[in-house]
Scaffold this active site. Structure first.
Site, PDB file in Angstrom:
ATOM      1  N   THR A  90     -27.114 -20.579   0.280  1.00 19.28           N
ATOM      2  CA  THR A  90     -26.827 -19.791   1.468  1.00 19.28           C
ATOM      3  C   THR A  90     -26.114 -20.700   2.456  1.00 19.28           C
ATOM      4  OG1 THR A  90     -27.841 -18.814   3.444  1.00 19.28           O
ATOM      5  CG2 THR A  90     -29.199 -20.294   2.164  1.00 19.28           C
ATOM      6  N   CYS A 100     -20.446 -16.878   4.393  1.00 23.03           N
ATOM      7  CA  CYS A 100     -21.725 -16.244   4.082  1.00 23.03           C
ATOM      8  C   CYS A 100     -21.649 -15.869   2.620  1.00 23.03           C
ATOM      9  CB  CYS A 100     -21.971 -15.020   4.960  1.00 23.03           C
ATOM     10  SG  CYS A 100     -23.448 -14.096   4.485  1.00 23.03           S
TER      11      CYS A 100
END
Length: 239
Positions: free
Chosen positions: A83, A197
Site C-alpha cells: 500500500t 494508491c
C-alpha cells in the site's frame, strides 16, 4: 530465490494484484512452473482504516510492525508494504524488523529517474497527496518535483478510493473524473502521473490517457521480483 515478505490487506483487492504480479514476474523471468516464494500476512483493513481516519498513526504503525515481525519469523528475506498510504509508518515498521524494507516510493522514483521525468502529478489517498512522507521522499532523494490536484479534486479522488475501489467497485463516471484530474495535472506541467494508491490501477489504465502513468503496484512488485531473483539470475548467467 529470496522469499518475498508481503504485508497486505490494505485493501485485499490491491494485495491480490500484488500476488499476481509477483508470481507472473517470477514465471516470466524463470519460465516453467516457477512461482514466487512469498510469506504473507494480510491484516483486517477495517481496523487500519479506522486508525487512519482517527489520525492514530502510531497505533497503525504498531499494528503493521507486529504483522511485519510475523512475516520475518515466517522466513521472509525482505519486506513489501502493499500500500502507498501506510508507508507513512514505514520507519516504525523498519525499526521493528531485521530484514530490509523495499520502499514503494523508491521503486517508483527509480523508474521516473530512468525515464528522465522530473515533474510528476501524484494521485492517491488524501493522506498521500497532502502529507509529506511520500512527496518529500521523491523530492529530497530523487529531485522530482511533485504536484497534486486542487482541494476539490483531492476530495473526489480520496472518496472514490475509499467508497468504491477499496470495496471492489469500478464506476465509469469515476474513471472519467480521474482522467479529468490527470488532464489538469498535465496542464500544470506534469510530465507523468504517479498512481500513488495501489487500487487506482484497477480504475485507470495506460491506454485510457496519453499522459504517461506510473503504476506503483506494478513497479513495486517488479522491484521485488528483481531483488528476489538477483542471485538466481546471476547463477543462470554463469552456467
Amino acid at each position: 530465490m529470496r522469499t518475498i515478505g508481503l504485508l497486505g490487506g490494505m485493501s485485499w483487492e490491491s494485495t491480490e494484484s500484488y500476488y499476481r504480479a509477483l508470481n507472473e514476474g517470477v514465471k516470466q523471468a524463470l519460465g516453467g512452473f516457477h512461482s514466487a516464494k512469498i510469506a504473507m500476512v494480510s491484516v483486517d483493513f477495517a481496523e487500519i482504516e479506522t486508525l487512519q481516519r482517527d489520525g492514530r498513526w502510531d497505533a497503525a504503525g504498531e499494528a503493521l510492525a507486529a504483522a511485519a515481525r510475523q512475516i520475518e519469523h515466517a522466513g521472509a528475506d525482505f519486506l513489501l508494504i502493499a500500500t502507498n498510504t501506510m508507508h507513512k509508518v514505514a520507519p516504525q515498521v523498519e525499526a521493528a524488523i531485521d530484514i530490509p524494507l523495499l520502499h514503494i516510493a523508491d521503486a517508483t522514483a527509480e523508474s521516473l529517474v530512468a525515464d528522465g521525468i522530473t515533474r510528476v502529478g501524484l494521485l492517491g489517498t488524501r493522506f498521500t497527496m497532502e502529507q509529506d512522507f511520500y512527496k518529500q521522499r521523491l523530492s529530497e532523494r530523487y529531485g522530482i518535483d511533485v504536484i497534486v490536484p486542487d482541494d476539490t479534486q483531492r476530495e473526489r479522488v480520496h472518496r472514490v478510493i475509499f467508497e468504491e475501489l477499496c470495496l471492489g467497485r469500478i464506476e465509469a463516471a469515476s474513471r472519467d473524473a480521474f482522467l479529468a484530474v490527470i488532464d489538469a495535472l498535465q496542464a500544470r506541467g506534469a510530465q507523468a502521473v504517479v498512481l500513488g494508491c495501489t487500487e487506482i490501477a484497477m480504475l485507470i489504465k495506460a491506454t485510457d490517457t496519453q499522459v504517461p502513468l506510473y503504476d506503483t503496484t506494478a513497479l513495486h512488485a517488479q522491484a521485488a521480483v528483481n531483488h528476489a531473483l538477483s542471485d538466481a539470475l546471476l547463477s543462470e548467467d554463469t552456467q
